[in-house]
Design a protein around this motif. Structure first.
Motif, PDB file in Angstrom:
ATOM      1  N   ALA A 211       0.855  -1.181   0.000  1.00 28.28           N
ATOM      2  CA  ALA A 211       0.000   0.000   0.000  1.00 28.28           C
ATOM      3  C   ALA A 211       0.887   1.225   0.000  1.00 28.28           C
ATOM      4  N   SER A 212       0.378   2.319  -0.434  1.00 26.37           N
ATOM      5  CA  SER A 212       1.114   3.585  -0.469  1.00 26.37           C
ATOM      6  C   SER A 212       0.141   4.720  -0.223  1.00 26.37           C
ATOM      7  N   THR A 213       0.703   5.837   0.266  1.00 28.94           N
ATOM      8  CA  THR A 213      -0.122   7.006   0.510  1.00 28.94           C
ATOM      9  C   THR A 213       0.682   8.251   0.188  1.00 28.94           C
ATOM     10  N   GLN A 214       0.029   9.295  -0.107  1.00 31.49           N
ATOM     11  CA  GLN A 214       0.695  10.544  -0.463  1.00 31.49           C
ATOM     12  C   GLN A 214      -0.185  11.696   0.002  1.00 31.49           C
ATOM     13  N   THR A 215       0.465  12.681   0.646  1.00 32.57           N
ATOM     14  CA  THR A 215      -0.278  13.856   1.094  1.00 32.57           C
ATOM     15  C   THR A 215      -0.179  14.944   0.042  1.00 32.57           C
ATOM     16  N   LYS A 216      -1.191  15.691  -0.032  1.00 30.93           N
ATOM     17  CA  LYS A 216      -1.241  16.766  -1.007  1.00 30.93           C
ATOM     18  C   LYS A 216      -0.580  17.995  -0.404  1.00 30.93           C
ATOM     19  N   TRP A 217       0.513  18.412  -1.012  1.00 29.83           N
ATOM     20  CA  TRP A 217       1.275  19.552  -0.505  1.00 29.83           C
ATOM     21  C   TRP A 217       0.762  20.828  -1.131  1.00 29.83           C
ATOM     22  N   THR A 218       0.443  21.780  -0.271  1.00 30.96           N
ATOM     23  CA  THR A 218      -0.069  23.054  -0.778  1.00 30.96           C
ATOM     24  C   THR A 218       1.025  24.103  -0.676  1.00 30.96           C
ATOM     25  N   TYR A 219       1.037  24.984  -1.609  1.00 28.24           N
ATOM     26  CA  TYR A 219       2.033  26.054  -1.612  1.00 28.24           C
ATOM     27  C   TYR A 219       1.685  27.084  -0.541  1.00 28.24           C
ATOM     28  N   PRO A 220       2.678  27.584   0.211  1.00 32.51           N
ATOM     29  CA  PRO A 220       2.381  28.627   1.209  1.00 32.51           C
ATOM     30  C   PRO A 220       1.985  29.938   0.542  1.00 32.51           C
ATOM     31  N   LYS A 221       1.052  30.584   1.158  1.00 34.49           N
ATOM     32  CA  LYS A 221       0.557  31.845   0.626  1.00 34.49           C
ATOM     33  C   LYS A 221       0.599  32.901   1.731  1.00 34.49           C
ATOM     34  N   ASN A 222       0.885  34.096   1.335  1.00 33.70           N
ATOM     35  CA  ASN A 222       0.865  35.209   2.269  1.00 33.70           C
ATOM     36  C   ASN A 222      -0.579  35.598   2.556  1.00 33.70           C
ATOM     37  N   ALA A 223      -0.900  35.730   3.857  1.00 34.21           N
ATOM     38  CA  ALA A 223      -2.261  36.094   4.245  1.00 34.21           C
ATOM     39  C   ALA A 223      -2.189  37.078   5.397  1.00 34.21           C
ATOM     40  N   ALA A 224      -3.158  37.900   5.491  1.00 35.52           N
ATOM     41  CA  ALA A 224      -3.220  38.905   6.556  1.00 35.52           C
ATOM     42  C   ALA A 224      -4.664  39.128   6.937  1.00 35.52           C
ATOM     43  N   THR A 225      -4.872  39.528   8.163  1.00 39.38           N
ATOM     44  CA  THR A 225      -6.224  39.806   8.648  1.00 39.38           C
ATOM     45  C   THR A 225      -6.187  41.070   9.487  1.00 39.38           C
ATOM     46  N   GLN A 226      -7.267  41.762   9.533  1.00 41.30           N
ATOM     47  CA  GLN A 226      -7.370  42.997  10.287  1.00 41.30           C
ATOM     48  C   GLN A 226      -8.788  43.115  10.838  1.00 41.30           C
ATOM     49  N   TYR A 227      -8.897  43.626  12.033  1.00 38.31           N
ATOM     50  CA  TYR A 227     -10.218  43.787  12.633  1.00 38.31           C
ATOM     51  C   TYR A 227     -10.309  45.176  13.239  1.00 38.31           C
ATOM     52  N   PHE A 228     -11.524  45.618  13.388  1.00 36.78           N
ATOM     53  CA  PHE A 228     -11.765  46.925  14.009  1.00 36.78           C
ATOM     54  C   PHE A 228     -13.003  46.797  14.875  1.00 36.78           C
ATOM     55  N   PRO A 229     -13.099  47.563  15.953  1.00 37.04           N
ATOM     56  CA  PRO A 229     -14.246  47.438  16.870  1.00 37.04           C
ATOM     57  C   PRO A 229     -15.516  48.013  16.253  1.00 37.04           C
ATOM     58  N   ARG A 230     -16.619  47.379  16.633  1.00 40.48           N
ATOM     59  CA  ARG A 230     -17.929  47.889  16.222  1.00 40.48           C
ATOM     60  C   ARG A 230     -18.379  48.913  17.238  1.00 40.48           C
ATOM     61  N   GLU A 231     -18.617  50.127  16.809  1.00 33.29           N
ATOM     62  CA  GLU A 231     -18.998  51.219  17.701  1.00 33.29           C
ATOM     63  C   GLU A 231     -20.341  51.786  17.274  1.00 33.29           C
ATOM     64  N   LEU A 232     -21.047  52.264  18.295  1.00 30.90           N
ATOM     65  CA  LEU A 232     -22.327  52.925  18.022  1.00 30.90           C
ATOM     66  C   LEU A 232     -22.082  54.349  17.581  1.00 30.90           C
ATOM     67  N   SER A 233     -22.995  54.824  16.786  1.00 34.19           N
ATOM     68  CA  SER A 233     -22.906  56.223  16.370  1.00 34.19           C
ATOM     69  C   SER A 233     -23.341  57.124  17.511  1.00 34.19           C
ATOM     70  N   ASN A 234     -23.084  58.416  17.368  1.00 38.78           N
ATOM     71  CA  ASN A 234     -23.452  59.366  18.428  1.00 38.78           C
ATOM     72  C   ASN A 234     -24.964  59.392  18.644  1.00 38.78           C
ATOM     73  N   LYS A 235     -25.712  59.254  17.585  1.00 38.47           N
ATOM     74  CA  LYS A 235     -27.165  59.266  17.704  1.00 38.47           C
ATOM     75  C   LYS A 235     -27.653  58.018  18.450  1.00 38.47           C
ATOM     76  N   GLU A 236     -27.074  56.867  18.124  1.00 42.18           N
ATOM     77  CA  GLU A 236     -27.447  55.627  18.801  1.00 42.18           C
ATOM     78  C   GLU A 236     -27.045  55.666  20.282  1.00 42.18           C
ATOM     79  N   LYS A 237     -25.906  56.294  20.575  1.00 40.51           N
ATOM     80  CA  LYS A 237     -25.500  56.417  21.974  1.00 40.51           C
ATOM     81  C   LYS A 237     -26.481  57.265  22.767  1.00 40.51           C
ATOM     82  N   GLU A 238     -26.913  58.392  22.197  1.00 42.94           N
ATOM     83  CA  GLU A 238     -27.862  59.268  22.902  1.00 42.94           C
ATOM     84  C   GLU A 238     -29.195  58.567  23.117  1.00 42.94           C
ATOM     85  N   GLU A 239     -29.659  57.842  22.114  1.00 43.76           N
ATOM     86  CA  GLU A 239     -30.921  57.115  22.259  1.00 43.76           C
ATOM     87  C   GLU A 239     -30.819  56.026  23.323  1.00 43.76           C
TER      88      GLU A 239
END
Length: 814
Positions: A211-239
């Motif tokens: 029997a034999s087996t072989q894994t599929k090798w994937t090429y490395p890729k550059n990836a990046a992620t960025q997040y930002f906070p969800r904030e209420l608007s001034n009108k929503e804050k007053e309400e």
């Protein structure tokens, strides 16, 4: 929630005692109601103000219409606290006298009906004919009937034998044939089955599959992620801030928030109970939590092999430098007749380093085997030692200090250095007084370490007769003179020693610190020629440094002048000193005689008339003898100038005292080790030791207190084991023991390298020095350990006094 008239409260123990509502005493889960007068609550609010438990509901209490307020014990914490009080009269009446329910009314009506029932006259029952429903058939079927024909036997005898007398006799069964029945075994052919045998071979053959087996090798890729906070608007804050929902929420949690803030003031909300519990609990892993880890091992085939290491001293200021002395392995007869024992090799003190465990860094030349030595606390370059023949020796290693500093670098690459501490006054005074041609001779060799010659040796006539067993430097803040007075030492330099020996004497030695006398010109020229003698000229003035004499000699004896003690260990209360370092100490040439402007000359020109007499200095001393006795004496109270009569004597140990040391945390606590037991003493407690161990399986040979934990000390045994005692954990047996060597442990010396690194130097009878790293459990004290150990010692002292008082009362009754 849902009951606005109910307010939960936290009642502390003090509040429960004031209003007589103590849990499980005044109120219980069954009887949970308590009426408290409104006037008492108002008075408590005035007295304790914000500390009162009724302070959060002060306004509700003042507006309450009634005279008595109902307080209820909430055992199940239904409302979140241990008590709650009712703020309305209607609710109070409902709790004290609840209204009747429909079930209660039905029960009362049934009781009334039972009471009103009429009593009818008795009528006897009337017999009725039996009607068969088939049950007799079932009984007949279940009944047991005999179906087997019975066999009848008839037994008869002759009529004349009826009623005839019967006589019994004894017979041997083997003599009569028919007297017994023999049941012999026989072979039953029914159960004899013939078995056919044949040879059968079985072999297992595995099935093989490729029997034999072989894994599929994937090429490395550059990836990046960025997040930002969800904030209420001034009108929503007053309400959101002006909404009615938020206002209702704040009103509903207002009271609970106040209670939570009060609880945070009472106790620390961030206290980690699990971490505090782990201090007293041992780890569940296989590795023990208390251990000594092997860090380094030293030996020397020339100077330490087959010799006993007698003393170990860590260098006070340079990391990783250890000084050791060795002595010959002498039998008892050879120790008694020391004059008949010739030295097999040159005795030296070796300086060993962590960086090079094979080669010594420095050697100190010794006239005889050294039993004990100590670094000077005010100048680590000055070393004093005691010889086997009773002499005291001084060395100076200031010229080799830089070599020792450069050789040391710890495992992390952090280099630890010490400040140059050359006591120029002491060095130059020794040159003049003892007329030594040179303070040291260094053996120039590529293979051997430098050999430093001693700079002073005491006079044999005025030294000890037997080996010096203990030596200590006196503190740098006082000095003793020859008229039994203790004066202050303004120079703050340790210039005096105290030694003891089994020849029944304690000697006080002083390094002279007076100003040198003026000399004429010819004398100065002659002195200059002596001090600048060429190195190739033979040392013809070595005998001149044998004129060092002690300041005072004290003999320890009982009231009977013919009975003396042989001290082998000594402990003074004033020996708690610290090694000092200074970057501004003036370093002088060791070959120069101090002049009028010398730093040390200026410090020591004051006469004893101008020095302050120190009255508070303790002159009490603990002495351990070679017979296992502990003597508590005062060497200033003697009527005779050259003798000190003991005040107290205790026979606790059965053999020689091997260690007598004061605790580094408590000046009045002393540990004594000798024979097969140890004892802990408190200075001032004259009834005996406050703690004494039972007899151990092996002999105790040495010991030492821990430098960081007040209740821990280490004891070495003759079987190579070290007992670790932790008084807060166990006081009847060691909390842990560990094998270090296959031979006897001879000396123990701990050292603190850093806050995270603690070492324990242990030597054995084979000339091997073991450096062990102390684990964190033994090096870091637990919370409040100092106070707990002190409380333990105080309890033992009270118990000792109580036991002594009972014994005295018993003697009076006798």
């Amino acid at each position: 929630i849902g009951h606005p008239e109910i307010f939960p409260l936290v009642f502390t123990t003090k509040t429960q005692e004031i209003f007589n509502c103590r849990i499980d005493e005044d109120v219980t889960e069954e009887n949970c109601f308590k009426l408290i007068k409104k006037e008492d609550i108002i008075q408590d609010l005035k007295t304790r103000a914000a500390i009162s438990d009724f302070h959060p509901v002060k306004k509700v209490v003042l507006e309450y219409p009634g005279e008595e307020i109902l307080v209820v014990f909430d055992a199940k914490f239904q409302y979140g606290q241990n008590f709650y009080f009712v703020a309305s009269e209607e609710a109070k009446k409902n709790l004290l006298k609840p209204p009747e329910t429909a079930e209660d009314k039905e029960e009362k009506e049934e009781e009334n009906r039972e009471e009103t029932l009429e009593v009818h006259p008795y009528k006897p029952p009337v017999h009725k004919p039996w009607v068969s429903l088939g049950s007799e058939k079932e009984i007949e079927e279940e009944s047991v009937k005999d179906t087997v024909t019975e066999i009848k036997y008839v037994i008869s005898q002759v009529h004349r034998k009826f009623g005839a007398p019967i006589t019994f006799t004894d017979k041997n069964a083997s003599h009569v044939k028919d007297s017994y029945v023999e049941c012999t075994s026989y072979q039953d052919k029914t159960f004899s089955i013939k078995m056919l045998e044949k040879d059968v071979g079985v072999q297992m053959v595995p099935k093989v599959r490729a029997a034999s087996t072989q894994t599929k090798w994937t090429y490395p890729k550059n990836a990046a992620t960025q997040y930002f906070p969800r904030e209420l608007s001034n009108k929503e804050k007053e309400e959101s801030l002006s909404s009615e929902k938020l206002k209702e929420f704040l009103k509903s949690v207002h009271l609970r928030m106040e209670i939570a803030l009060q609880q945070n003031e009472i106790m620390n909300a961030f206290f980690d109970d699990w971490e505090a519990l782990a201090e007293d609990e041992s780890n569940s892993g296989s590795k023990p939590d208390v251990y000594l880890k092997a860090y380094q091992s030293f030996t020397d085939l020339r100077y330490l092999k087959d010799r006993t290491i007698s003393c170990i001293c860590w260098h006070p200021t340079i990391y990783g430098i250890i000084a050791v002395s060795a002595k010959e392995q002498l039998s008892f007869e050879e120790q008694v007749n020391l004059s008949d024992k010739s030295l097999m090799q040159q005795p030296v003190i070796l300086f060993l380093s962590f960086s090079d465990p094979i080669h010594p860094q420095l050697m100190l030349e010794c006239p005889e085997d050294i039993y004990c030595f100590q670094f000077c606390p005010s100048d680590p370059n000055i070393i004093a030692g005691g010889c086997i023949n009773g002499q005291i020796v001084l060395w100076d290693i200031s010229q080799h200090e830089e070599k020792l500093q450069n050789a040391q670098t710890d495992a992390d690459g952090i280099k630890v250095t010490s400040v140059n501490m050359v006591d120029a006054f002491i060095l130059n005074t020794l040159q003049y007084i003892y007329m030594s041609p040179s303070l040291m001779q260094v053996q120039q060799s590529s293979t051997e370490p430098p050999l430093v010659r001693h700079c002073a040796v005491s006079s044999i006539q005025y030294s000890h007769i037997k080996p010096v067993t203990d030596i200590h430097w006196l503190p740098d803040y006082f000095k003793d003179n020859q008229i039994d007075a203790t004066f202050e030492n303004r120079a703050e330099i340790c210039v005096q020693l105290v030694t003891c020996s089994s020849d029944c004497s304690v000697l006080f030695w002083g390094i002279p610190d007076t100003k040198l006398p003026e000399q004429s010109s010819p004398e100065k020229v002659r002195e200059k020629n002596i001090f600048y003698m060429p190195s190739d000229v033979p040392d013809t003035s070595k005998h001149l440094d044998l004129c060092w004499k002690p300041l005072k000699k004290i003999h320890l004896r009982e009231s009977d002048p013919n009975t003396e003690y042989g001290p082998v260990r000594i402990s003074l209360k004033e020996l708690h000193y610290h090694h000092k370092t200074s970057e501004n100490v003036q370093s002088l040439n060791p070959l120069e005689v101090p002049t009028k402007d010398s730093l040390y000359t200026e410090k020591t020109t004051s006469s004893s008339k101008n020095l302050k007499l120190l009255e508070s200095i303790s002159t009490d001393v603990f002495v351990g003898t070679e017979d296992g006795e502990i003597v508590y004496s005062n060497w200033k109270m003697a009527t005779d100038r050259d003798s000190a009569k003991h005040t107290e004597k205790y026979i606790t140990h059965t053999e020689t005292i091997n260690a007598l040391q004061r605790s580094p945390f408590f000046k009045d606590i002393i540990l004594s080790i000798g024979g097969r037991s140890f004892a802990i003493w408190k200075e001032g407690a004259t009834y005996g030791p406050i703690l004494q161990s039972s007899c151990s399986a092996g002999r105790y040979t040495t010991g030492h207190w821990s430098l960081t934990r007040p209740g821990v000390f280490f004891i070495g045994r003759d079987d190579g084991n070290i007992d670790i005692w932790d008084l807060l954990k166990k006081s009847h047996e060691p909390s842990h023991f560990q094998n270090i060597s296959k031979s006897m442990i001879t000396f123990i010396s701990p050292w603190i390298a850093s806050s995270k690194q603690h070492f324990l130097a242990v030597s054995d009878d084979l000339g091997v020095l073991h450096v062990l790293e102390i684990c964190q459990k033994l090096s870091h004290p637990s919370r409040n350990e100092h106070a707990n150990v002190l409380d333990y010692f105080e309890r033992e002292v009270k118990y000792l006094k109580y036991r002594e008082q009972e014994f005295q009362e018993y003697q009076e009754l006798q």
